[in-house]
Design an enzyme around this catalytic site. Structure first.
Site, PDB file in Angstrom:
ATOM      1  N   TYR A  92       0.842  -1.200   0.000  1.00 31.39           N
ATOM      2  CA  TYR A  92       0.000   0.000   0.000  1.00 31.39           C
ATOM      3  C   TYR A  92       0.877   1.250   0.000  1.00 31.39           C
ATOM      4  O   TYR A  92       0.616   2.215  -0.730  1.00 31.39           O
ATOM      5  CB  TYR A  92      -0.917   0.004   1.219  1.00 31.39           C
ATOM      6  CG  TYR A  92      -1.626   1.321   1.444  1.00 31.39           C
ATOM      7  CD1 TYR A  92      -2.589   1.784   0.539  1.00 31.39           C
ATOM      8  CD2 TYR A  92      -1.334   2.113   2.553  1.00 31.39           C
ATOM      9  CE1 TYR A  92      -3.230   2.997   0.723  1.00 31.39           C
ATOM     10  CE2 TYR A  92      -1.978   3.330   2.746  1.00 31.39           C
ATOM     11  CZ  TYR A  92      -2.924   3.759   1.838  1.00 31.39           C
ATOM     12  OH  TYR A  92      -3.557   4.969   2.030  1.00 31.39           O
ATOM     13  N   HIS A  93       1.927   1.232   0.802  1.00 31.78           N
ATOM     14  CA  HIS A  93       2.844   2.371   0.890  1.00 31.78           C
ATOM     15  C   HIS A  93       3.500   2.648  -0.453  1.00 31.78           C
ATOM     16  O   HIS A  93       3.538   3.786  -0.925  1.00 31.78           O
ATOM     17  CB  HIS A  93       3.905   2.078   1.957  1.00 31.78           C
ATOM     18  CG  HIS A  93       4.977   3.117   2.044  1.00 31.78           C
ATOM     19  ND1 HIS A  93       6.191   2.997   1.401  1.00 31.78           N
ATOM     20  CD2 HIS A  93       5.021   4.314   2.686  1.00 31.78           C
ATOM     21  CE1 HIS A  93       6.925   4.059   1.651  1.00 31.78           C
ATOM     22  NE2 HIS A  93       6.254   4.880   2.425  1.00 31.78           N
TER      23      HIS A  93
END
Length: 287
Positions: free
Chosen positions: A161-162
């Site tokens: 996600y990052h």
């Protein structure tokens, strides 16, 4: 005289006085640290930033596909490539921080917070060059995940996600010359300087003390909280004081979303990695 023109809701900056940009010029600039045609780069980013969504979807699909393929196969070692990978990204991050953040620090010292977070880097100067390299590095850094998957290490939601969120936001911000990017990029370069150096040392087989890994995670978490704070400051500047600031509301809301979720996820990761695990170990020892 036409000062600017609108394209896909962004602004393409020319030789205008409407653009809020730093006038700082690096005294010691290397010959290659210059973007010859910043307007062309800006137009390219404006026309293609949405393809970062496509890249992110493909990235996720490839990662999941590789995990399935390797499920019943042995893990790769990749010790030497991992050392080289992390070492190279550590050197790049350190150089990026040293070269890019000069503009931010001198702006804070000479002009204060407002100009430092509401005026973008000069599109022809050194900081713009390193901000472009920063955006490109967000695609390169997707390779971090390949090492995790090929070595069959645990892959948590925060990781991919990052990577995907930072890629999308970075290119979107580059497309509109987002001014708080001066702070965001400096913080990220600094955090990655510590992070990739730590990874490179660990990949070399050196036993790193626990407090160092905690420090790295603390730096990352602090970066996310600072991002939330800067976004709040920009929102107040734009909405309450009604001062001009080189950041659109859509980009500002995206910054809020990303930095807030990052802060929550990093705090959760920090707790699970250094406190919950320790508590579980103590409970097991008592049993």
């Amino acid at each position: 005289m036409e000062f600017y023109r609108e394209l896909n809701s962004f602004t393409v900056y020319k030789n205008d006085s409407n653009r809020l940009a730093s006038d700082y010029t690096y005294k010691y600039a290397l010959p290659f640290e210059r973007i010859e045609d910043p307007e062309a780069i800006t137009v390219f980013l404006q026309m293609n930033w949405m393809h970062t969504l496509t890249i992110s979807v493909l990235y996720y699909a490839i990662v999941r596909g590789m995990e399935r393929y390797l499920k019943d196969r042995p893990a790769f070692s990749l010790k030497a490539p991992l050392q080289l990978w992390n070492g190279a990204l550590a050197v790049f991050s350190i150089l990026g921080f040293v070269r890019f953040s000069e503009d931010l620090f001198l702006s804070l010292y000479n002009h204060g917070v407002y100009r430092s977070i509401c005026y973008s880097v000069h599109p022809n100067d050194v900081a713009a060059f390193w901000s472009l390299l920063f955006a490109i590095s967000k695609i390169v850094e997707l390779g971090d995940t390949l090492f995790i998957v090929l070595r069959k290490k645990p892959l948590i939601f925060l990781h991919y996600y990052h990577h995907a969120a930072v890629l999308i936001y970075t290119v979107h911000s580059g497309a509109e010359h987002t001014a708080p990017g001066r702070a965001f990029i400096s913080m990220n370069y600094l955090a990655h300087s510590f992070m990739y150096t730590y990874y490179a040392v660990a990949a070399a087989g050196v036993r790193v003390p626990r407090w160092i890994s905690m420090t790295v995670t603390t730096i990352q978490t602090t970066q996310m909280l600072a991002g939330v704070g800067i976004s709040i400051a920009v929102y107040r500047i734009k909405s309450i004081y009604d001062w001009p600031c080189q950041q659109s509301y859509p980009n500002l809301y995206l910054a809020f979303l990303i930095y807030f979720t990052f802060a929550v996820l990093f705090i959760q990761f920090f707790y699970n990695a250094y406190f919950a695990r320790k508590s579980a170990a103590k409970a097991k020892k008592i049993e």
